[in-house]
Design a protein around this motif. Structure first.
Motif, PDB file in Angstrom:
ATOM      1  N   LYS A   1       0.828  -1.208   0.000  1.00 18.40           N
ATOM      2  CA  LYS A   1       0.000   0.000   0.000  1.00 18.40           C
ATOM      3  C   LYS A   1       0.862   1.258   0.000  1.00 18.40           C
ATOM      4  N   GLU A   2       0.251   2.345  -0.450  1.00 23.48           N
ATOM      5  CA  GLU A   2       0.981   3.598  -0.646  1.00 23.48           C
ATOM      6  C   GLU A   2       1.362   4.321   0.640  1.00 23.48           C
TER       7      GLU A   2
ATOM      8  N   ILE B   1      11.931  -6.160   3.685  1.00 20.53           N
ATOM      9  CA  ILE B   1      12.163  -6.855   2.419  1.00 20.53           C
ATOM     10  C   ILE B   1      13.511  -6.398   1.899  1.00 20.53           C
ATOM     11  N   SER B   2      14.468  -7.287   1.912  1.00 19.91           N
ATOM     12  CA  SER B   2      15.820  -6.955   1.473  1.00 19.91           C
ATOM     13  C   SER B   2      15.802  -6.487   0.015  1.00 19.91           C
ATOM     14  N   GLY B   3      16.412  -5.338  -0.246  1.00 23.58           N
ATOM     15  CA  GLY B   3      16.498  -4.810  -1.603  1.00 23.58           C
ATOM     16  C   GLY B   3      15.319  -3.955  -2.018  1.00 23.58           C
ATOM     17  N   PHE B   4      14.324  -3.807  -1.111  1.00 24.88           N
ATOM     18  CA  PHE B   4      13.134  -3.005  -1.444  1.00 24.88           C
ATOM     19  C   PHE B   4      13.052  -1.793  -0.538  1.00 24.88           C
ATOM     20  N   LYS B   5      12.824  -0.617  -1.118  1.00 20.19           N
ATOM     21  CA  LYS B   5      12.653   0.613  -0.355  1.00 20.19           C
ATOM     22  C   LYS B   5      11.285   1.195  -0.679  1.00 20.19           C
ATOM     23  N   HIS B   6      10.437   1.297   0.350  1.00 22.01           N
ATOM     24  CA  HIS B   6       9.089   1.821   0.170  1.00 22.01           C
ATOM     25  C   HIS B   6       9.114   3.339   0.074  1.00 22.01           C
ATOM     26  N   LYS B   7       8.437   3.881  -0.940  1.00 22.75           N
ATOM     27  CA  LYS B   7       8.317   5.318  -1.098  1.00 22.75           C
ATOM     28  C   LYS B   7       6.853   5.691  -0.944  1.00 22.75           C
ATOM     29  N   PRO B   8       6.496   6.466   0.123  1.00 23.84           N
ATOM     30  CA  PRO B   8       5.093   6.848   0.327  1.00 23.84           C
ATOM     31  C   PRO B   8       4.517   7.524  -0.906  1.00 23.84           C
ATOM     32  N   GLY B   9       3.240   7.219  -1.176  1.00 19.57           N
ATOM     33  CA  GLY B   9       2.581   7.800  -2.335  1.00 19.57           C
ATOM     34  C   GLY B   9       2.586   6.892  -3.549  1.00 19.57           C
ATOM     35  N   TYR B  10       3.227   5.732  -3.435  1.00 18.03           N
ATOM     36  CA  TYR B  10       3.274   4.762  -4.536  1.00 18.03           C
ATOM     37  C   TYR B  10       2.776   3.406  -4.058  1.00 18.03           C
TER      38      TYR B  10
ATOM     39  N   TYR C   1       2.815  -0.578  -4.867  1.00 22.07           N
ATOM     40  CA  TYR C   1       3.699  -1.504  -5.562  1.00 22.07           C
ATOM     41  C   TYR C   1       3.055  -2.886  -5.698  1.00 22.07           C
ATOM     42  N   VAL C   2       3.344  -3.523  -6.810  1.00 19.83           N
ATOM     43  CA  VAL C   2       3.141  -4.965  -6.950  1.00 19.83           C
ATOM     44  C   VAL C   2       4.529  -5.565  -7.144  1.00 19.83           C
ATOM     45  N   ILE C   3       4.942  -6.458  -6.251  1.00 22.39           N
ATOM     46  CA  ILE C   3       6.302  -6.984  -6.306  1.00 22.39           C
ATOM     47  C   ILE C   3       6.309  -8.507  -6.189  1.00 22.39           C
ATOM     48  N   LEU C   4       7.373  -9.087  -6.668  1.00 21.55           N
ATOM     49  CA  LEU C   4       7.653 -10.499  -6.447  1.00 21.55           C
ATOM     50  C   LEU C   4       8.806 -10.591  -5.453  1.00 21.55           C
ATOM     51  N   VAL C   5       8.649 -11.429  -4.440  1.00 23.95           N
ATOM     52  CA  VAL C   5       9.692 -11.592  -3.437  1.00 23.95           C
ATOM     53  C   VAL C   5      10.036 -13.061  -3.274  1.00 23.95           C
TER      54      VAL C   5
ATOM     55  N   VAL D   1       7.017  -5.510 -10.160  1.00 22.72           N
ATOM     56  CA  VAL D   1       6.149  -5.745 -11.312  1.00 22.72           C
ATOM     57  C   VAL D   1       5.459  -4.457 -11.742  1.00 22.72           C
ATOM     58  N   GLN D   2       5.019  -3.676 -10.746  1.00 22.99           N
ATOM     59  CA  GLN D   2       4.276  -2.454 -11.056  1.00 22.99           C
ATOM     60  C   GLN D   2       4.480  -1.434  -9.945  1.00 22.99           C
ATOM     61  N   LYS D   3       4.576  -0.175 -10.319  1.00 22.57           N
ATOM     62  CA  LYS D   3       4.707   0.923  -9.355  1.00 22.57           C
ATOM     63  C   LYS D   3       3.796   2.045  -9.825  1.00 22.57           C
ATOM     64  N   THR D   4       2.761   2.357  -9.027  1.00 23.54           N
ATOM     65  CA  THR D   4       1.738   3.315  -9.438  1.00 23.54           C
ATOM     66  C   THR D   4       1.629   4.437  -8.414  1.00 23.54           C
TER      67      THR D   4
END
Length: 228
Positions: A33-34, A65-74, A76-80, A103-106
């Motif tokens: 979630k964003e 999640i190693s290698g993932f940085k969450h940016k507020p306002g986006y 994400y759909v990711i594969l882990v 996979v997707q960043k909106t």
């Protein structure tokens, strides 16, 4: 002959080891979630909110999640790559997570919390009425933002009704209550409170964990925030 047997044994061990590793790791899809949410681990903190394949509601994610940085306002759909850990401490996650692919960043508009959002998340206990401090008052009220309903305790009875809210005003309407017998002191308190609240319009503000209701620029009711 011995060399051939040793080779087969080594190959078997390698295959078994590889199968063991594979059985403890899997690729899963997650929706992030964003915005972050308040959560409590060892101490109060913020957590990502996630959905899995069969999730209906957002779930708090207490891990990293190693290698993932969450940016507020986006969103994400990711594969882990999720790997089951060995010898897990009592306060640690059963799994380790490593980003495989985004996979997707909106970009999503994040709702900004307002003072009224704070009101909706708390119970409001009466602490002052017409300038008189209420030290042991049982009176309180809560607000339902979706149904636009207010409920609470007016003394020994319960009260309920509707409300409308603008940026600065709060209107109570169709107020009613139960009719249990009360002590003389509670009857007096209840009558005074319901007469003030009535089907009336107030200016309001929220400051220092208090909800303040005004009429003719005079503070008539003050409530203190408490946990729901």
């Amino acid at each position: 002959m011995i060399k051939s047997i040793n080779s087969r044994m080594i190959l078997t061990l390698v295959l078994m080891f590889g199968f063991s590793l594979a059985s403890k790791s899997e690729i899963i899809k997650m929706v992030i979630k964003e915005d972050l949410a308040s959560c409590t681990g060892v101490a109060p903190m913020t957590c990502m909110q996630v959905k899995y394949k069969n999730s209906k509601n957002w779930e708090l994610f207490y891990n990293q999640i190693s290698g993932f940085k969450h940016k507020p306002g986006y969103r994400y759909v990711i594969l882990v790559d999720r790997t089951k850990r060995k010898n897990v401490p009592a306060d640690a996650s059963l799994y380790e997570y490593k980003l495989k692919r985004i996979v997707q960043k909106t970009k999503v508009k994040v709702k900004t919390n307002t003072a009224w959002d704070y009101v909706l998340k708390h119970k409001w206990k009466l602490i002052q009425m017409n300038g008189v401090t209420q030290t042991t008052s049982p009176v309180y009220m809560t607000f339902d933002g979706e149904k636009k309903r207010v409920t609470g305790k007016s003394g020994c009875n319960n009260f309920f009704g509707g409300y409308d809210k603008s940026e600065e005003t709060l209107v109570f309407k169709q107020m009613a209550g139960t009719r249990m017998a009360c002590s003389e002191d509670l009857n007096k308190l209840e009558h005074q409170f319901l007469s003030l609240l009535g089907d009336k319009t107030f200016k309001f503000d929220v400051a220092d964990q208090t909800l303040n209701l005004y009429q003719n620029n005079k503070l008539v009711l003050m409530f203190g925030a408490a946990a729901l």
